[in-house]
Write an enzyme that holds these catalytic residues in place. Structure first.
Site, PDB file in Angstrom:
ATOM      1  N   LYS A 115       0.823  -1.213   0.000  1.00  0.00           N
ATOM      2  CA  LYS A 115       0.000   0.000   0.000  1.00  0.00           C
ATOM      3  C   LYS A 115       0.852   1.256   0.000  1.00  0.00           C
ATOM      4  CE  LYS A 115      -4.200  -1.900   1.898  1.00  0.00           C
ATOM      5  NZ  LYS A 115      -5.151  -1.948   2.993  1.00  0.00           N
ATOM      6  N   LYS A 198      -5.711  -8.914  -5.511  1.00  0.00           N
ATOM      7  CA  LYS A 198      -6.868  -9.594  -4.908  1.00  0.00           C
ATOM      8  C   LYS A 198      -8.109  -8.722  -5.096  1.00  0.00           C
ATOM      9  CE  LYS A 198      -6.527  -7.924  -0.156  1.00  0.00           C
ATOM     10  NZ  LYS A 198      -7.817  -7.474   0.312  1.00  0.00           N
ATOM     11  N   LYS A 201     -12.377  -4.346  -1.504  1.00  0.00           N
ATOM     12  CA  LYS A 201     -13.588  -3.541  -1.422  1.00  0.00           C
ATOM     13  C   LYS A 201     -13.342  -2.065  -1.721  1.00  0.00           C
ATOM     14  CE  LYS A 201     -14.024  -4.286   3.460  1.00  0.00           C
ATOM     15  NZ  LYS A 201     -12.743  -3.763   3.938  1.00  0.00           N
TER      16      LYS A 201
HETATM   17  P1  AMP Z   1     -10.569  -6.080   4.774  1.00  0.00           P
HETATM   18  O1  AMP Z   1     -11.289  -6.014   3.452  1.00  0.00           O
HETATM   19  O2  AMP Z   1      -9.118  -5.775   4.657  1.00  0.00           O
HETATM   20  O3  AMP Z   1     -11.273  -5.325   5.851  1.00  0.00           O
HETATM   21  O4  AMP Z   1     -10.595  -7.601   5.189  1.00  0.00           O
HETATM   22  C1  AMP Z   1     -11.634  -8.235   5.894  1.00  0.00           C
HETATM   23  C2  AMP Z   1     -11.405  -9.736   5.846  1.00  0.00           C
HETATM   24  O5  AMP Z   1     -11.614 -10.222   4.508  1.00  0.00           O
HETATM   25  C3  AMP Z   1      -9.965 -10.130   6.191  1.00  0.00           C
HETATM   26  O6  AMP Z   1      -9.988 -11.347   6.921  1.00  0.00           O
HETATM   27  C4  AMP Z   1      -9.307 -10.335   4.856  1.00  0.00           C
HETATM   28  O7  AMP Z   1      -8.218 -11.224   4.914  1.00  0.00           O
HETATM   29  C5  AMP Z   1     -10.466 -10.917   4.046  1.00  0.00           C
HETATM   30  N1  AMP Z   1     -10.318 -10.636   2.611  1.00  0.00           N
HETATM   31  C6  AMP Z   1     -10.287  -9.407   2.034  1.00  0.00           C
HETATM   32  N2  AMP Z   1     -10.168  -9.506   0.693  1.00  0.00           N
HETATM   33  C7  AMP Z   1     -10.116 -10.840   0.422  1.00  0.00           C
HETATM   34  C8  AMP Z   1      -9.979 -11.602  -0.797  1.00  0.00           C
HETATM   35  N3  AMP Z   1      -9.896 -11.000  -1.984  1.00  0.00           N
HETATM   36  N4  AMP Z   1      -9.948 -12.948  -0.698  1.00  0.00           N
HETATM   37  C9  AMP Z   1     -10.049 -13.577   0.502  1.00  0.00           C
HETATM   38  N5  AMP Z   1     -10.170 -12.918   1.675  1.00  0.00           N
HETATM   39  C10 AMP Z   1     -10.201 -11.567   1.642  1.00  0.00           C
END
Ligand code: AMP
Length: 332
Positions: A115, A198, A201
């Site tokens: 990032k 990946k 969001k």
């Molecule tokens: P975040 O979007 O960073 O708040 O992540 C929330 C949860 O979703 C965390 O446990 C991340 O590891 C998981 N996560 C986010 N993006 C992915 C993805 N593309 N594939 C699998 N897990 C994800």
């Protein structure tokens, strides 16, 4: 200790609309285990302000994340659901854990490296640098045994374990060491158009590579049908040589519970078009269920009551742990 006495915890940052990656990588694995553990799930809103946000957008994203938890099957009867910023102990223990952490450890975090590269040298906020010790506090406050997360968060949970052990060694046993739980399938769902990233969001709403849980079903189907694949026409799992098809196989396997082996056999000799249609059917069925629930849970008064109750329960445990840490440090 039986599992029901062990604690499971996870959280999602309200930094945009939740994606299929969030669901398959973290939320689903939490939901299927919530009955077996003493379970906590939180909206990681303090983590969402590590870079500047429009306050109205943030408020909406917090409500959205909460409603999505419920829509995805988090059960308030089984699980304590709360908002991180409602429990002040997160901030205080986060501050304490920052002092247990070395600059080198934080500089080595892959998320920080990735990032910060895209932010450029002059615009890197310290929030991005020091968020892993806050995440450590989130986990340690509840005596957590298991943290289901996607692959991108594995390193941060492992750092939490190191910090917990370091603290215990210096000041006497205070925290329990958490274990990470990474699902064997679906732990890193890739962007359908850009397979070197990946699904995220923070991706643009119109990003054809990202399936949002609230996507219109026609749009979600279109995204899957136009996913990047390869020039062969063999449905075979090989992440190196066939990242696009492997990603779609992972999505189908994680969505339906069918094994990768069985998918390969079922689609032997079948063209990519028909295979993609099967993936789209499975994903749209899942999204339709989640979206129907979401519409029911989006009423703010229901959400607020659940959050208030969750924060009250979370504070009891968090304040006990913080007290223990303060006593150990000589702050009490
Ligand atoms: P975040 O979007 O960073 O708040 O992540 C929330 C949860 O979703 C965390 O446990 C991340 O590891 C998981 N996560 C986010 N993006 C992915 C993805 N593309 N594939 C699998 N897990 C994800």
């Amino acid at each position: 200790m039986n599992n029901k006495e062990k604690v499971m915890l996870t959280g999602v940052r309200p930094s945009g609309n939740l994606t299929l990656g969030n669901y398959l990588g973290a939320i689903k694995n939490f939901v299927t285990r919530q009955k077996q553990y003493k379970s906590y799930i939180f909206v990681a809103d303090l983590h969402a302000i590590t870079s500047p946000r429009d306050p109205a957008d943030l408020r909406a994203a917090i409500d959205d994340c909460m409603a999505m938890y419920l829509a995805c099957g988090v059960d308030p009867e089984q699980t304590i659901i709360f908002r991180q910023s409602d429990v002040m102990e997160h901030g205080v223990l986060g501050f304490i854990m920052t002092f247990q952490t070395h600059m080198g450890e934080l500089s080595r975090m892959t998320q920080f490296k990735l990032k910060s590269q895209s932010m450029g040298k002059h615009g890197i906020e310290t929030g991005l640098f020091v968020y892993p010790p806050l995440m450590a506090a989130d986990i340690l406050l509840y005596n957590t045994a298991i943290v289901p997360v996607g692959l991108d968060q594995q390193q941060h949970v492992e750092l939490t374990r190191d910090l917990s052990q370091r603290f215990n060694k210096r000041y006497g046993k205070t925290f329990d060491d958490p274990d990470v739980y990474i699902a064997p399938v679906g732990n890193k769902i890739l962007n359908l158009q850009n397979l070197s990233e990946k699904m995220n969001k923070s991706d643009d709403e119109r990003n054809m590579g990202t399936i949002f849980l609230r996507d219109d079903l026609k749009l979600a189907r279109k995204k899957i049908m136009s996913a990047v694949t390869d020039s062969e026409s063999v449905v075979r799992f090989d992440e190196e040589a066939k990242p696009g098809i492997s990603n779609l196989i992972s999505i189908l396997a994680a969505t339906t519970g069918e094994s990768i082996d069985s998918i390969e056999k079922r689609f032997a000799g079948v063209g990519y078009g028909d295979f993609k249609r099967a993936v789209a059917d499975a994903v749209c069925e899942l999204l339709a269920k989640i979206q129907a629930n979401y519409a029911r849970f989006k009423q703010t008064d229901v959400l607020n009551a659940i959050l208030d109750d969750g924060a009250t329960k979370a504070r009891v445990v968090a304040s006990e742990t913080l007290n223990r840490a303060k006593l150990a440090l000589g702050l009490k």
